[in-house]
Structures are given as C-alpha cells and as structure tokens.
Scaffold this motif. Structure first.
Motif, short mmCIF file in Angstrom:
data_model
loop_
_atom_site.label_atom_id
_atom_site.label_comp_id
_atom_site.label_asym_id
_atom_site.label_seq_id
_atom_site.Cartn_x
_atom_site.Cartn_y
_atom_site.Cartn_z
N ARG A 1 0.91 -1.15 -0.08
CA ARG A 1 0.04 -0.01 -0.04
C ARG A 1 0.88 1.34 0.13
O ARG A 1 0.20 2.36 0.09
N ALA A 2 2.24 1.19 -0.31
CA ALA A 2 2.97 2.40 -0.04
C ALA A 2 2.77 3.46 -1.07
O ALA A 2 2.65 4.52 -0.74
N ASP A 3 2.32 3.06 -2.45
CA ASP A 3 1.87 4.13 -3.27
C ASP A 3 0.47 4.71 -2.98
O ASP A 3 0.69 6.06 -2.95
N GLU A 4 -0.35 3.94 -2.42
CA GLU A 4 -1.46 4.60 -1.91
C GLU A 4 -1.29 5.59 -0.76
O GLU A 4 -2.00 6.75 -0.56
N LEU A 5 -0.30 5.10 0.17
CA LEU A 5 -0.19 5.95 1.21
C LEU A 5 0.61 7.23 1.03
O LEU A 5 0.26 8.27 1.40
N LEU A 6 1.41 7.15 -0.05
CA LEU A 6 2.11 8.28 -0.49
C LEU A 6 1.15 9.31 -1.14
O LEU A 6 1.18 10.48 -0.92
N ALA A 7 0.29 8.64 -2.10
CA ALA A 7 -0.76 9.73 -2.65
C ALA A 7 -1.49 10.37 -1.78
O ALA A 7 -1.91 11.52 -1.95
N TRP A 8 -1.74 9.63 -0.37
CA TRP A 8 -2.90 9.99 0.46
C TRP A 8 -1.95 11.24 0.94
O TRP A 8 -2.65 12.45 1.36
N VAL A 9 -0.83 11.00 1.49
CA VAL A 9 -0.08 12.02 2.22
C VAL A 9 -0.06 13.38 1.33
O VAL A 9 -0.03 14.22 1.81
N LEU A 10 0.31 13.02 -0.03
CA LEU A 10 0.67 14.29 -0.90
C LEU A 10 -0.68 15.02 -0.97
O LEU A 10 -0.67 16.15 -1.01
N ALA A 11 -1.86 14.35 -0.92
CA ALA A 11 -2.99 14.96 -0.91
C ALA A 11 -3.50 15.77 0.39
O ALA A 11 -4.30 16.82 0.12
N HIS A 12 -3.06 15.39 1.46
CA HIS A 12 -2.99 16.05 2.74
C HIS A 12 -2.07 17.05 3.37
O HIS A 12 -2.48 17.95 4.25
N ALA A 13 -0.95 16.90 3.03
CA ALA A 13 0.11 17.64 3.61
C ALA A 13 0.11 19.04 2.79
O ALA A 13 -0.43 19.13 1.79
N ASP A 14 0.53 19.81 3.76
CA ASP A 14 0.64 21.32 3.16
C ASP A 14 1.67 21.34 1.92
O ASP A 14 2.57 20.48 1.96
#
Length: 73
Positions: free
Chosen positions: A10-23
């Motif tokens: 799930r690493a790609d999905e976690l990274l996408a989630w972080v990029l969508a939510h981080a400043d």
C-alpha cells in the motif's frame, strides 16, 4: 515531523494520501521500506490516514528550526 509505515503493498496509496493532505510547502520523503516522512515547517498536522493504508499508527514529533549562524572567526 510525521512518519508512517505503509501496510503491505500500500506504499503508493499512502504516498498519494500524504501528498493530497500535507501542506503544499511540506517536504515529503519516501523510503524503500514503505515509510513516508513529512517535514512541515508550518506546524500543520496531518489527519489520521485510513487504517487500511498503514501498518501501525503514525509517529509525530514536534521540532523547532534552529537558525544556523556563521562560525566565529
């Protein structure tokens, strides 16, 4: 600083989630082992990621930026 380890495959999905939510100005790093690290000078906190994306709860540490001064002559 915020750090999370992705659930298996799930690493790609976690990274996408972080990029969508981080400043947008935050620095985001990805490790080969599925870890994602965010360093955000704004102090803005990330919400809890979806449980299915993470192997364990994220860790967060507050840090203060220290200005560097020129060494004495």
């Amino acid at each position: 600083m915020w750090e999370a380890k992705a659930a298996p495959d799930r690493a790609d999905e976690l990274l996408a989630w972080v990029l969508a939510h981080a400043d947008p100005a935050a620095d985001v790093y990805r490790g080969a082992d599925g870890r994602v690290v965010v360093i955000d000078d704004s102090g803005r906190r990330l919400p809890e990621p979806p449980a299915e994306l993470i192997a364990r709860p994220p860790h967060a540490w507050p840090f203060d930026r220290i200005p560097r001064r020129a060494p004495p002559p």
